[in-house]
Write a protein that holds these residues in place. Structure first.
Motif, PDB file in Angstrom:
ATOM      1  N   ASP A  43       0.868  -1.182   0.000  1.00  0.00           N
ATOM      2  CA  ASP A  43       0.000   0.000   0.000  1.00  0.00           C
ATOM      3  C   ASP A  43       0.902   1.229   0.000  1.00  0.00           C
ATOM      4  OD1 ASP A  43      -1.920  -1.907   0.300  1.00  0.00           O
ATOM      5  OD2 ASP A  43      -2.472  -1.362   2.350  1.00  0.00           O
ATOM      6  N   LEU A  44       1.041   1.873  -1.137  1.00  0.00           N
ATOM      7  CA  LEU A  44       1.931   3.033  -1.239  1.00  0.00           C
ATOM      8  C   LEU A  44       1.330   4.207  -0.461  1.00  0.00           C
ATOM      9  CD1 LEU A  44       2.887   2.704  -5.017  1.00  0.00           C
ATOM     10  CD2 LEU A  44       4.109   1.853  -3.012  1.00  0.00           C
ATOM     11  N   PRO A  45       2.161   4.980   0.230  1.00  0.00           N
ATOM     12  CA  PRO A  45       1.640   5.971   1.187  1.00  0.00           C
ATOM     13  C   PRO A  45       1.066   7.241   0.568  1.00  0.00           C
ATOM     14  CG  PRO A  45       4.037   6.040   1.154  1.00  0.00           C
ATOM     15  CD  PRO A  45       3.639   4.888   0.281  1.00  0.00           C
ATOM     16  N   TYR A  46       1.294   7.477  -0.711  1.00  0.00           N
ATOM     17  CA  TYR A  46       0.828   8.723  -1.325  1.00  0.00           C
ATOM     18  C   TYR A  46       0.097   8.446  -2.635  1.00  0.00           C
ATOM     19  CZ  TYR A  46       4.227  10.615   1.975  1.00  0.00           C
ATOM     20  OH  TYR A  46       4.917  10.893   3.120  1.00  0.00           O
ATOM     21  N   LEU A  47      -0.768   9.367  -3.008  1.00  0.00           N
ATOM     22  CA  LEU A  47      -1.500   9.352  -4.277  1.00  0.00           C
ATOM     23  C   LEU A  47      -2.456   8.169  -4.407  1.00  0.00           C
ATOM     24  CD1 LEU A  47       1.322  10.458  -6.773  1.00  0.00           C
ATOM     25  CD2 LEU A  47      -0.430  11.871  -5.693  1.00  0.00           C
ATOM     26  N   ARG A  67      -1.532   0.164  -9.408  1.00  0.00           N
ATOM     27  CA  ARG A  67      -2.906   0.653  -9.377  1.00  0.00           C
ATOM     28  C   ARG A  67      -2.971   2.062  -8.801  1.00  0.00           C
ATOM     29  NH1 ARG A  67      -5.027  -2.655  -5.168  1.00  0.00           N
ATOM     30  NH2 ARG A  67      -6.990  -1.539  -5.505  1.00  0.00           N
ATOM     31  N   ARG A  68      -3.736   2.916  -9.504  1.00  0.00           N
ATOM     32  CA  ARG A  68      -3.989   4.276  -9.003  1.00  0.00           C
ATOM     33  C   ARG A  68      -5.502   4.455  -8.896  1.00  0.00           C
ATOM     34  NH1 ARG A  68      -5.400   8.710  -7.181  1.00  0.00           N
ATOM     35  NH2 ARG A  68      -4.417  10.712  -7.707  1.00  0.00           N
ATOM     36  N   LEU A  69      -5.985   4.581  -7.642  1.00  0.00           N
ATOM     37  CA  LEU A  69      -7.419   4.741  -7.396  1.00  0.00           C
ATOM     38  C   LEU A  69      -7.796   6.223  -7.403  1.00  0.00           C
ATOM     39  CD1 LEU A  69      -6.886   1.808  -6.335  1.00  0.00           C
ATOM     40  CD2 LEU A  69      -8.695   2.250  -4.663  1.00  0.00           C
ATOM     41  N   GLY A  70      -9.068   6.485  -7.661  1.00  0.00           N
ATOM     42  CA  GLY A  70      -9.576   7.848  -7.572  1.00  0.00           C
ATOM     43  C   GLY A  70      -9.070   8.771  -8.657  1.00  0.00           C
ATOM     44  N   THR A  71      -8.671   8.227  -9.788  1.00  0.00           N
ATOM     45  CA  THR A  71      -8.193   9.062 -10.888  1.00  0.00           C
ATOM     46  C   THR A  71      -9.307   9.226 -11.922  1.00  0.00           C
ATOM     47  OG1 THR A  71      -6.387   9.388 -12.466  1.00  0.00           O
ATOM     48  CG2 THR A  71      -7.242   7.132 -12.223  1.00  0.00           C
ATOM     49  N   SER A  72      -9.007   9.872 -13.037  1.00  0.00           N
ATOM     50  CA  SER A  72     -10.016  10.079 -14.079  1.00  0.00           C
ATOM     51  C   SER A  72      -9.389   9.860 -15.446  1.00  0.00           C
ATOM     52  CB  SER A  72     -10.590  11.495 -13.992  1.00  0.00           C
ATOM     53  OG  SER A  72      -9.625  12.457 -14.386  1.00  0.00           O
ATOM     54  N   SER A  73     -10.221   9.855 -16.466  1.00  0.00           N
ATOM     55  CA  SER A  73      -9.741   9.623 -17.831  1.00  0.00           C
ATOM     56  C   SER A  73      -8.976  10.817 -18.387  1.00  0.00           C
ATOM     57  CB  SER A  73     -10.918   9.293 -18.756  1.00  0.00           C
ATOM     58  OG  SER A  73     -11.863  10.358 -18.749  1.00  0.00           O
ATOM     59  N   GLN A 156      11.927   3.302  -6.138  1.00  0.00           N
ATOM     60  CA  GLN A 156      10.712   3.432  -6.932  1.00  0.00           C
ATOM     61  C   GLN A 156      10.159   4.862  -6.860  1.00  0.00           C
ATOM     62  OE1 GLN A 156       7.217   1.315  -5.620  1.00  0.00           O
ATOM     63  NE2 GLN A 156       7.669   1.555  -3.443  1.00  0.00           N
ATOM     64  N   VAL A 157       9.494   5.254  -7.933  1.00  0.00           N
ATOM     65  CA  VAL A 157       8.829   6.552  -8.025  1.00  0.00           C
ATOM     66  C   VAL A 157       7.476   6.314  -8.682  1.00  0.00           C
ATOM     67  CG1 VAL A 157       8.958   8.913  -8.901  1.00  0.00           C
ATOM     68  CG2 VAL A 157      11.063   7.687  -8.350  1.00  0.00           C
ATOM     69  N   TRP A 158       6.432   6.901  -8.141  1.00  0.00           N
ATOM     70  CA  TRP A 158       5.123   6.803  -8.790  1.00  0.00           C
ATOM     71  C   TRP A 158       4.516   8.204  -8.868  1.00  0.00           C
ATOM     72  CZ3 TRP A 158       6.461   5.345  -3.997  1.00  0.00           C
ATOM     73  CH2 TRP A 158       5.716   5.814  -2.911  1.00  0.00           C
ATOM     74  N   GLN A 159       3.695   8.438  -9.883  1.00  0.00           N
ATOM     75  CA  GLN A 159       3.283   9.810 -10.161  1.00  0.00           C
ATOM     76  C   GLN A 159       1.984   9.840 -10.947  1.00  0.00           C
ATOM     77  OE1 GLN A 159       3.200  12.976  -9.121  1.00  0.00           O
ATOM     78  NE2 GLN A 159       5.445  12.766  -8.985  1.00  0.00           N
ATOM     79  N   ASP A 160       1.310  10.983 -10.931  1.00  0.00           N
ATOM     80  CA  ASP A 160       0.187  11.211 -11.830  1.00  0.00           C
ATOM     81  C   ASP A 160       0.112  12.697 -12.168  1.00  0.00           C
ATOM     82  OD1 ASP A 160      -1.015  12.518  -9.688  1.00  0.00           O
ATOM     83  OD2 ASP A 160      -2.938  11.541  -9.947  1.00  0.00           O
ATOM     84  N   ASN A 177       2.656  14.789  -4.563  1.00  0.00           N
ATOM     85  CA  ASN A 177       3.357  14.552  -5.822  1.00  0.00           C
ATOM     86  C   ASN A 177       4.865  14.665  -5.710  1.00  0.00           C
ATOM     87  OD1 ASN A 177       0.479  15.619  -6.773  1.00  0.00           O
ATOM     88  ND2 ASN A 177       1.342  14.354  -8.411  1.00  0.00           N
ATOM     89  N   VAL A 178       5.365  15.323  -4.667  1.00  0.00           N
ATOM     90  CA  VAL A 178       6.817  15.376  -4.466  1.00  0.00           C
ATOM     91  C   VAL A 178       7.259  14.444  -3.338  1.00  0.00           C
ATOM     92  CG1 VAL A 178       7.036  17.710  -5.367  1.00  0.00           C
ATOM     93  CG2 VAL A 178       6.594  17.387  -2.945  1.00  0.00           C
ATOM     94  N   GLN A 179       6.319  13.695  -2.803  1.00  0.00           N
ATOM     95  CA  GLN A 179       6.640  12.746  -1.742  1.00  0.00           C
ATOM     96  C   GLN A 179       6.535  11.296  -2.208  1.00  0.00           C
ATOM     97  OE1 GLN A 179       3.551  14.412   0.865  1.00  0.00           O
ATOM     98  NE2 GLN A 179       5.138  15.041   2.287  1.00  0.00           N
ATOM     99  N   SER A 180       6.037  11.104  -3.425  1.00  0.00           N
ATOM    100  CA  SER A 180       5.750   9.753  -3.920  1.00  0.00           C
ATOM    101  C   SER A 180       6.998   9.087  -4.485  1.00  0.00           C
ATOM    102  CB  SER A 180       4.641   9.813  -4.977  1.00  0.00           C
ATOM    103  OG  SER A 180       4.977  10.744  -5.988  1.00  0.00           O
ATOM    104  N   MET A 181       7.912   8.752  -3.605  1.00  0.00           N
ATOM    105  CA  MET A 181       9.136   8.038  -3.994  1.00  0.00           C
ATOM    106  C   MET A 181       9.675   7.314  -2.766  1.00  0.00           C
ATOM    107  SD  MET A 181      11.835  11.208  -4.322  1.00  0.00           S
ATOM    108  CE  MET A 181      10.729  12.180  -5.326  1.00  0.00           C
ATOM    109  N   GLY A 182      10.479   6.297  -2.997  1.00  0.00           N
ATOM    110  CA  GLY A 182      11.056   5.561  -1.879  1.00  0.00           C
ATOM    111  C   GLY A 182      11.767   4.308  -2.337  1.00  0.00           C
ATOM    112  N   THR A 183      12.031   3.415  -1.392  1.00  0.00           N
ATOM    113  CA  THR A 183      12.693   2.148  -1.704  1.00  0.00           C
ATOM    114  C   THR A 183      11.727   0.996  -1.450  1.00  0.00           C
ATOM    115  OG1 THR A 183      13.586   1.966   0.535  1.00  0.00           O
ATOM    116  CG2 THR A 183      14.959   3.068  -1.114  1.00  0.00           C
ATOM    117  N   LEU A 184      11.936  -0.091  -2.165  1.00  0.00           N
ATOM    118  CA  LEU A 184      11.094  -1.277  -2.023  1.00  0.00           C
ATOM    119  C   LEU A 184      11.963  -2.522  -2.032  1.00  0.00           C
ATOM    120  CD1 LEU A 184       8.272  -2.663  -2.039  1.00  0.00           C
ATOM    121  CD2 LEU A 184       8.426  -2.642  -4.547  1.00  0.00           C
TER     122      LEU A 184
END
Length: 399
Positions: A43-47, A67-73, A156-160, A177-184
């Motif tokens: 469970d990624l902590p941001y976005l 998976r990115r929840l709560g997004t739009s087309s 890892q980095v994830w973004q939208d 959006n500037v916190q969505s990074m880390g190690t896995l």
């Protein structure tokens, strides 16, 4: 008591529904429509994002579903691995979005700078089975990666971000959006974020921007207005000069601090270059240093070289103003803060320009009044002398 018991039952049911809904959001409870099964998830902590994966250490094969929840087309999503460092630059990204015709597009994009447009390109490792789906405000990216590094821990980095004409736009540069990074760790599933370092760097950028906006963008123009207009008021002499020097020296000191933070940010961002912004900053600092140093050789008012010094002082001063304002807007484009900050600075410039215009009119009237008073005085003096007792200015002979 019966009403109380019924209320308690209703609250219990609502609590149970809430807990079941919350647990359903956990990645371990998620069932893919395609019946895919993964061995681990996080469970990624941001976005509002989740990562599912199956890792084979022997073949270094990594199958993932982001998976990115709560997004739009009207938005794009991305998940990336950075093989060389933590952060955005150097990341090897998987990008996906829904096109205007309803079809999905999924592709790879190597991130080479902060000003990336997420252009399609090959990654530093092979990628296969890349696809994406969008349904019920949830976007999922699937891929199989052939890792080149023997380590089981990834950066890892994830973004939208928003879409514009089926092209990814700039994502926000504040908040999650500037916190969505880390190690896995692919084996233990342990995930750590690097939000602290990212937040610290963002804070340094903000400090750099504020220092330069206040120094070059506000104090410098204010000091120029004082020198040009306030000195025309007789009661303001010599106070205008000390006000002018105070504004300019304060601006220079803050500007030096802003220049220093810019150099530090540059040294911490290898591979990231804003050539125009940096070039204008160096030119601005150099001119300001020369301008301040020139005060040490300022001739006296009656010196024959004073007019040349004044000409140089004006030209360099107005050059500094022009470059500083242009570079502040360049910096705002790079930092991409909320629109209200750019509008606020434009409002400050409009206020300073309006003040200068009002003072220009007042000073024009003052000078005109002085010229009129001087002309009247000269005219009266001449008439009085020539018409003295009718003798053309000569005293009558004593009889």
């Amino acid at each position: 008591m019966g009403a109380t018991r019924r209320c308690m039952v209703i609250l219990g049911v609502l609590f149970a529904l809430f807990m079941s809904s919350t647990s359903a959001q956990s990645c371990s409870k998620y069932n893919f429509a395609s019946n895919k099964v993964f061995s681990a998830c996080s469970d990624l902590p941001y976005l509002n994002s989740y990562l599912h994966w199956t890792y084979s250490p022997s073949s270094q094969s990594l199958e993932i579903a982001f998976r990115r929840l709560g997004t739009s087309s009207s938005r794009w999503v991305s998940w990336a691995i950075n093989p060389t460092s933590q952060g955005m630059v150097g990341s090897q990204a998987l990008v996906a979005f829904q096109k205007s015709d309803g079809t999905m597009r999924a592709y790879t994009s190597p991130i080479k700078s902060y000003q990336t447009g997420l252009q399609e390109g090959d990654l530093s490792f092979p990628v296969s089975d890349l696809s994406a789906t969008y349904s019920n405000n949830e976007m999922i990216v699937y891929a199989t990666l052939k890792l080149q590094n023997s380590s089981s821990t990834l950066n890892q980095v994830w973004q939208d971000g928003p879409l514009s004409n089926d092209s990814p736009g700039m994502h926000p540069t504040t908040g999650p959006n500037v916190q969505s990074m880390g190690t896995l760790n692919l084996l233990s599933g342990e995930s750590k974020t690097t939000a602290g370092a990212s937040s610290s760097k963002l804070k340094a950028k903000n400090i750099h921007g504020v220092l330069n906006a206040v120094s070059w963008g506000i104090l410098m123009p204010l000091g120029a207005i004082i020198a040009r207009y306030v000195k025309e008021f007789p009661l303001a002499d010599p106070a205008w000069f000390y006000l002018h020097v105070t504004c300019q020296l304060s601006a220079f000191i803050l500007g030096v601090a802003g220049f220093g933070t810019g150099l530090r940010l540059g040294s911490q961002s290898s591979g990231v270059t804003y050539a125009v912004h940096r070039g204008l900053g160096i030119a601005l600092f150099t001119l300001a240093l020369v301008q301040v140093s020139a005060l040490l050789i300022r001739p006296k008012k009656d010196h024959k070289w004073r007019s040349y010094w004044n000409c140089y002082h004006y030209l360099v001063g107005y050059g500094i103003l022009g470059i500083s304002i242009a570079n502040i807007f360049k910096g705002l484009d790079i930092l991409s803060p909320e629109k209200k900050w750019k509008r606020a600075y434009i409002g400050i410039l409009v206020t300073l320009a309006s003040l200068a215009l009002v003072l220009e009119v007042i000073v024009w009237f003052l000078k005109r009044s002085k010229r009129s008073a001087g002309a009247d005085k000269s005219s009266h003096g001449t008439n009085g002398t020539n018409g003295l007792n009718g003798y053309g200015g000569r005293k009558p002979e004593t009889v």
